[in-house]
Design a protein around this motif. Structure first.
Motif, mmCIF file in Angstrom:
data_model
loop_
_atom_site.group_PDB
_atom_site.id
_atom_site.type_symbol
_atom_site.label_atom_id
_atom_site.label_comp_id
_atom_site.label_asym_id
_atom_site.label_seq_id
_atom_site.Cartn_x
_atom_site.Cartn_y
_atom_site.Cartn_z
ATOM 1 N N ASN A 218 0.819 -1.209 0.000
ATOM 2 C CA ASN A 218 0.000 0.000 0.000
ATOM 3 C C ASN A 218 0.852 1.258 0.000
ATOM 4 O OD1 ASN A 218 -2.378 -1.439 -0.103
ATOM 5 N ND2 ASN A 218 -2.702 -1.402 2.104
ATOM 6 N N GLU A 219 1.977 1.241 0.745
ATOM 7 C CA GLU A 219 2.884 2.394 0.769
ATOM 8 C C GLU A 219 3.512 2.606 -0.610
ATOM 9 O OE1 GLU A 219 5.828 2.207 3.918
ATOM 10 O OE2 GLU A 219 4.362 1.246 5.228
ATOM 11 N N THR B 33 1.174 6.557 -6.954
ATOM 12 C CA THR B 33 0.004 7.363 -7.341
ATOM 13 C C THR B 33 0.172 8.826 -6.939
ATOM 14 O OG1 THR B 33 -1.176 6.659 -5.343
ATOM 15 C CG2 THR B 33 -1.626 5.432 -7.373
ATOM 16 N N ASP B 34 0.884 9.086 -5.830
ATOM 17 C CA ASP B 34 1.150 10.473 -5.430
ATOM 18 C C ASP B 34 1.976 11.215 -6.482
ATOM 19 O OD1 ASP B 34 -0.274 10.166 -3.103
ATOM 20 O OD2 ASP B 34 1.475 10.131 -1.775
ATOM 21 N N LYS B 35 2.759 10.473 -7.251
ATOM 22 C CA LYS B 35 3.584 11.066 -8.305
ATOM 23 C C LYS B 35 2.962 10.866 -9.688
ATOM 24 C CE LYS B 35 7.077 12.532 -5.819
ATOM 25 N NZ LYS B 35 7.588 13.900 -5.844
ATOM 26 N N ASN B 36 1.667 10.512 -9.701
ATOM 27 C CA ASN B 36 0.918 10.298 -10.952
ATOM 28 C C ASN B 36 1.512 9.185 -11.814
ATOM 29 O OD1 ASN B 36 -1.004 12.385 -10.436
ATOM 30 N ND2 ASN B 36 0.591 13.857 -10.964
ATOM 31 N N ILE B 37 1.967 8.124 -11.164
ATOM 32 C CA ILE B 37 2.517 6.961 -11.854
ATOM 33 C C ILE B 37 1.568 5.789 -11.609
ATOM 34 C CG2 ILE B 37 4.458 5.377 -12.033
ATOM 35 C CD1 ILE B 37 6.212 7.638 -10.821
ATOM 36 N N LYS B 38 1.135 5.164 -12.685
ATOM 37 C CA LYS B 38 0.244 4.011 -12.576
ATOM 38 C C LYS B 38 1.015 2.837 -11.958
ATOM 39 C CE LYS B 38 -2.600 0.925 -15.310
ATOM 40 N NZ LYS B 38 -2.921 0.456 -16.650
ATOM 41 N N PRO B 39 0.477 2.246 -10.879
ATOM 42 C CA PRO B 39 1.188 1.142 -10.235
ATOM 43 C C PRO B 39 1.078 -0.168 -11.028
ATOM 44 C CG PRO B 39 -0.475 2.085 -8.751
ATOM 45 C CD PRO B 39 -0.674 2.680 -10.101
ATOM 46 N N THR B 40 2.104 -0.486 -11.795
ATOM 47 C CA THR B 40 2.164 -1.782 -12.479
ATOM 48 C C THR B 40 3.044 -2.705 -11.631
ATOM 49 O OG1 THR B 40 4.133 -1.204 -13.749
ATOM 50 C CG2 THR B 40 1.985 -0.668 -14.745
ATOM 51 N N ALA B 41 3.014 -3.984 -11.937
ATOM 52 C CA ALA B 41 3.805 -4.946 -11.160
ATOM 53 C C ALA B 41 5.295 -4.597 -11.184
ATOM 54 C CB ALA B 41 3.574 -6.358 -11.695
ATOM 55 N N ARG C 210 12.659 1.853 -18.940
ATOM 56 C CA ARG C 210 11.488 2.751 -19.046
ATOM 57 C C ARG C 210 10.889 3.052 -17.680
ATOM 58 N NH1 ARG C 210 8.776 -0.111 -24.251
ATOM 59 N NH2 ARG C 210 10.078 0.879 -25.825
ATOM 60 N N THR C 211 10.920 2.075 -16.793
ATOM 61 C CA THR C 211 10.421 2.291 -15.433
ATOM 62 C C THR C 211 11.250 3.365 -14.740
ATOM 63 O OG1 THR C 211 9.573 0.031 -15.243
ATOM 64 C CG2 THR C 211 10.059 1.180 -13.186
ATOM 65 N N LEU C 212 12.569 3.269 -14.846
ATOM 66 C CA LEU C 212 13.442 4.281 -14.244
ATOM 67 C C LEU C 212 13.212 5.644 -14.872
ATOM 68 C CD1 LEU C 212 16.770 2.261 -13.928
ATOM 69 C CD2 LEU C 212 15.212 2.915 -12.087
ATOM 70 N N LYS C 213 13.048 5.679 -16.189
ATOM 71 C CA LYS C 213 12.801 6.942 -16.898
ATOM 72 C C LYS C 213 11.491 7.577 -16.417
ATOM 73 C CE LYS C 213 14.673 9.442 -20.084
ATOM 74 N NZ LYS C 213 15.709 10.284 -19.517
ATOM 75 N N THR C 214 10.449 6.763 -16.268
ATOM 76 C CA THR C 214 9.159 7.252 -15.767
ATOM 77 C C THR C 214 9.308 7.788 -14.350
ATOM 78 O OG1 THR C 214 7.923 5.712 -17.152
ATOM 79 C CG2 THR C 214 6.775 6.576 -15.216
ATOM 80 N N PHE C 215 10.025 7.058 -13.512
ATOM 81 C CA PHE C 215 10.244 7.509 -12.132
ATOM 82 C C PHE C 215 10.980 8.846 -12.116
ATOM 83 C CE2 PHE C 215 10.239 3.129 -9.769
ATOM 84 C CZ PHE C 215 8.930 2.930 -10.152
ATOM 85 N N GLU C 216 11.985 8.978 -12.966
ATOM 86 C CA GLU C 216 12.761 10.213 -13.011
ATOM 87 C C GLU C 216 11.919 11.382 -13.528
ATOM 88 O OE1 GLU C 216 16.935 11.993 -14.809
ATOM 89 O OE2 GLU C 216 16.273 10.003 -15.439
ATOM 90 N N GLU C 217 11.175 11.157 -14.598
ATOM 91 C CA GLU C 217 10.335 12.216 -15.175
ATOM 92 C C GLU C 217 9.272 12.696 -14.191
ATOM 93 O OE1 GLU C 217 8.902 10.313 -18.722
ATOM 94 O OE2 GLU C 217 10.758 10.736 -19.832
ATOM 95 N N ASN C 218 8.823 11.809 -13.316
ATOM 96 C CA ASN C 218 7.789 12.162 -12.341
ATOM 97 C C ASN C 218 8.366 12.503 -10.975
ATOM 98 O OD1 ASN C 218 4.966 11.716 -13.640
ATOM 99 N ND2 ASN C 218 6.247 10.060 -14.390
ATOM 100 N N LYS C 219 9.678 12.702 -10.928
ATOM 101 C CA LYS C 219 10.381 13.175 -9.732
ATOM 102 C C LYS C 219 10.230 12.248 -8.528
ATOM 103 C CE LYS C 219 10.325 17.898 -11.258
ATOM 104 N NZ LYS C 219 9.533 18.289 -12.294
ATOM 105 N N LEU C 220 10.244 10.949 -8.820
ATOM 106 C CA LEU C 220 10.244 9.949 -7.759
ATOM 107 C C LEU C 220 11.689 9.544 -7.432
ATOM 108 C CD1 LEU C 220 8.567 8.100 -5.916
ATOM 109 C CD2 LEU C 220 8.485 6.447 -7.784
#
Length: 137
Positions: A3-4, A10-18, A53-63
Motif C-alpha cells: 500500500n505504501e 500514485t502520489d507522483k501520478n505513476i500508474k502502479p504496475t507490477a 522505461r520504469t526508471l525513466k518514468t520515475f525520473e520524469e515524475n520526480k520519484l
C-alpha cells in the motif's frame, strides 16, 4: 508495504504496475544509489527495456533522481517526498573510494551557484569523494 509503494506511485501520478511496484520496493530498501546494471542483476528475468522505461518514468515524475558520480555508470536514488528536483532541492552525494557506493547526503544542500547574467541553471551535480563509515571500520 504494498500500500505504501502504491501510494508513492500514485502520489507522483505513476500508474502502479507490477514492475513499477517491484522496482520501487527495491529502491526503497537500498541504502545507497543503484545503477541500471545493479538493478538488472536484481531483475534477471525482467525485460531490460521495461526496467529502463520504469526508471525513466520515475525520473520524469520526480520519484527518483539521477546521479553521475564519476564512476562511468549513472546511479539512481529515491527523491525525498517533498522534492521537486528544483535547484533548491539538490543535495550533495558521497562516493566511497573503497567500496564505490554512492550515498545521498540529503541534509547537505548543494551550495548556491551565482551564474553570470543570461546563464540559466538547469542542474547541479556535486559529488564528494572519500571513505564511507562502513569502509572505515
Amino acid at each position: 508495504m504494498k500500500n505504501e509503494i502504491d501510494k508513492k506511485l500514485t502520489d507522483k501520478n505513476i500508474k502502479p504496475t507490477a514492475m513499477r511496484q517491484l522496482v520501487l520496493k527495491v529502491l526503497t530498501e537500498q541504502k545507497t544509489a543503484t545503477s541500471l546494471p545493479e538493478l538488472e542483476l536484481e531483475f534477471e528475468k525482467a525485460d531490460k527495456v521495461t526496467l529502463y522505461r520504469t526508471l525513466k518514468t520515475f525520473e520524469e515524475n520526480k520519484l527518483i533522481h539521477k546521479i553521475e558520480d564519476g564512476t562511468g555508470s549513472v546511479k539512481y536514488a529515491l527523491c525525498q517526498d517533498t522534492c521537486e528536483c528544483h535547484p533548491q532541492d539538490l543535495h550533495v552525494h558521497f562516493l566511497c573510494d573503497k567500496c564505490k557506493k554512492t550515498y545521498c547526503l540529503n541534509d547537505i544542500p548543494v551550495p548556491t551557484i551565482n551564474l553570470p547574467i543570461d546563464f540559466s541553471l538547469e542542474s547541479v551535480n556535486m559529488v564528494v569523494k572519500g571513505v564511507c563509515f562502513n569502509c572505515k571500520k
